[in-house]
Design a protein around this motif. Structure first.
Motif, short mmCIF file in Angstrom:
data_model
loop_
_atom_site.label_atom_id
_atom_site.label_comp_id
_atom_site.label_asym_id
_atom_site.label_seq_id
_atom_site.Cartn_x
_atom_site.Cartn_y
_atom_site.Cartn_z
N UNK A 168 -89.47 -18.58 81.64
CA UNK A 168 -88.03 -17.84 81.37
C UNK A 168 -89.04 -16.78 80.16
N UNK A 169 -88.93 -15.58 80.85
CA UNK A 169 -88.84 -14.35 80.04
C UNK A 169 -90.77 -14.18 79.76
N UNK A 170 -91.27 -13.01 79.30
CA UNK A 170 -93.36 -13.39 79.95
C UNK A 170 -93.52 -13.68 79.26
N UNK A 171 -93.09 -14.22 77.71
CA UNK A 171 -94.69 -15.37 77.40
C UNK A 171 -94.66 -16.66 78.15
N UNK A 172 -93.31 -17.12 79.15
CA UNK A 172 -93.99 -17.96 79.53
C UNK A 172 -94.39 -17.67 80.74
N UNK A 173 -94.17 -16.70 81.41
CA UNK A 173 -94.71 -16.13 83.12
C UNK A 173 -96.34 -15.97 82.41
N UNK A 174 -97.17 -15.73 80.85
CA UNK A 174 -98.44 -15.82 81.36
C UNK A 174 -98.71 -17.72 80.39
N UNK A 175 -97.79 -17.86 80.13
CA UNK A 175 -98.44 -19.06 79.95
C UNK A 175 -98.48 -20.12 81.38
N UNK A 176 -97.71 -20.03 81.97
CA UNK A 176 -97.45 -20.53 83.23
C UNK A 176 -98.87 -19.80 83.74
N UNK A 177 -99.65 -19.16 83.64
CA UNK A 177 -100.79 -18.85 84.46
C UNK A 177 -101.98 -19.19 84.35
N UNK A 178 -101.70 -18.79 82.48
CA UNK A 178 -102.86 -19.21 82.11
C UNK A 178 -103.43 -20.74 82.78
N UNK A 179 -102.19 -21.81 82.09
CA UNK A 179 -102.22 -22.54 82.43
C UNK A 179 -102.69 -23.47 84.24
N UNK A 180 -102.43 -22.25 85.24
CA UNK A 180 -102.82 -22.69 86.83
C UNK A 180 -104.27 -22.02 86.79
N UNK A 181 -104.30 -21.33 86.64
CA UNK A 181 -105.04 -20.68 86.31
C UNK A 181 -106.49 -19.58 85.86
N UNK A 182 -106.12 -19.09 84.64
CA UNK A 182 -106.80 -18.99 83.50
C UNK A 182 -106.49 -17.75 83.17
N UNK A 183 -107.58 -16.99 83.23
CA UNK A 183 -107.16 -15.34 82.59
C UNK A 183 -106.89 -14.83 84.04
N UNK A 184 -107.98 -14.94 84.91
CA UNK A 184 -108.37 -14.63 86.34
C UNK A 184 -106.88 -14.58 86.96
N UNK A 185 -106.09 -15.61 86.74
CA UNK A 185 -104.52 -15.69 87.51
C UNK A 185 -103.72 -14.08 86.82
N UNK A 186 -104.16 -13.32 85.93
CA UNK A 186 -103.64 -12.27 85.14
C UNK A 186 -104.44 -11.03 85.65
N UNK A 187 -105.51 -11.05 86.13
CA UNK A 187 -106.03 -10.07 86.54
C UNK A 187 -106.24 -9.91 88.13
N UNK A 188 -104.97 -10.84 89.26
CA UNK A 188 -104.93 -10.22 90.58
C UNK A 188 -104.77 -9.79 91.00
#
Length: 324
Positions: A168-188
């Protein structure tokens, strides 16, 4: 003294005004005008990016469809918001990144040109090399900022497709990615992006710089001639940008397909996605042509982007000249 001053410029008189260097720009005006015009340009090209991303994602049911059919499908089901998914995040998020990218591009290009002044080589080659080095360095610097933004925007573009999480929006994307993979997920895909897009950026800017000078020479321009008209500059720069964008799209599409898959998929049944596993999956699904999923929209997008971006960019620089 007046005679000497008038006599010194001729070697660069014809082509000097086709490439305005960093020292001649009003930096504040440059970034403000650039933010407005580049955002407008991005809006025109964003639908092609959405279509390309949808075609590259497994399970979307669109990988075998033509680009125009994918566009019609998205528009029919989701309307205008569908073809502009992720645009708000991209437009707002790109503002700081663009300042970083353009500043590093212009500064590194000026530094490289000054360093190469003593080199005995044709002007077109010198400018092409300087543009290429600047493009590569600028891309390396901006990757740190743009890769997380790219991950967020692409996830918004593929909402609802199999193998992707609903956000549900960009902040939700960040929250879910960080929850599962941490910062590393944002740098896939960061390594793949840096290792491939930096040389691709070097290719684009180098080809643009060299092509522009080759075109000027083919039109009969020489150093001792008067400078080209505004219409001639726009035409030549647009043509050079078109050629550079077309060449770059052909070379970079396979890597972009792998990177897109790597950044948007959430199905970890086979372990954490990797470049090698993603490439193997593409070959298994569609053979080697699988690497060129979305090539049509990407070719169109990059060719149009190359033309509109460089014309816009050169216009911004002319509008941002310091007032004497």
């Amino acid at each position: 003294m007046a005679v000497e001053t008038d006599a010194s410029p001729p070697p660069e008189l014809a082509l000097a005004d086709t490439d305005i260097n960093w020292d001649r720009l009003d930096k504040m005006r440059f970034h403000i005008i650039g933010a407005v015009l580049f955002t407008a340009q991005s809006a025109l090209l964003h639908p092609a990016s959405v279509v390309k991303t949808r075609m590259q994602v497994a399970g979307s049911g669109m990988s075998q469809m033509r680009g125009m059919d994918v566009f019609k499908h998205i528009f029919r089901n989701d309307g205008i918001p569908g073809v502009f998914r992720g645009f708000g995040t991209s437009a707002i998020g790109s503002l700081p990144g663009r300042v970083l990218a353009l500043t590093s591009l212009e500064v590194s290009k000026d530094m490289t040109l000054k360093y190469m002044e003593c080199c005995d080589m044709p002007e077109a080659t010198r400018v092409g090399v300087a543009n290429g080095v600047a493009g590569m360095l600028s891309n390396l610097v901006s990757c740190v900022y743009y890769v997380p933004l790219d991950v967020i925007c692409q996830r918004l573009m593929v909402q609802g497709l199999p193998g992707t999480a609903s956000c549900n929006g960009p902040f939700d994307v960040v929250h879910k990615v960080m929850k599962v993979e941490g910062v590393r997920g944002l740098y896939r895909g960061f390594g793949l992006t840096a290792l491939t897009q930096s040389p691709a950026s070097a290719l684009w800017w180098g080809a643009y710089g060299a092509a522009q000078h080759v075109i000027w020479r083919s039109l009969g321009y020489k150093d001792e001639m008067e400078k080209p008209s505004h219409a001639e500059m726009v035409t030549v720069q647009a043509t050079a940008g078109l050629l550079a964008g077309a060449c770059s799209s052909i070379i970079t599409t396979p890597l972009d397909t792998v990177k897109t898959r790597l950044q948007v998929m959430d199905n970890f049944s086979g372990g954490r996605p990797s470049v090698l596993n993603t490439a193997k999956t593409l070959v298994e699904e569609d053979g080697w042509w699988g690497f060129y999923r979305g090539f049509g929209p990407r070719f169109l997008s990059m060719s149009l982007y190359g033309t509109t971006m460089i014309v816009t960019y050169e216009l911004i620089k002319r509008l941002s000249l310091k007032q004497d």
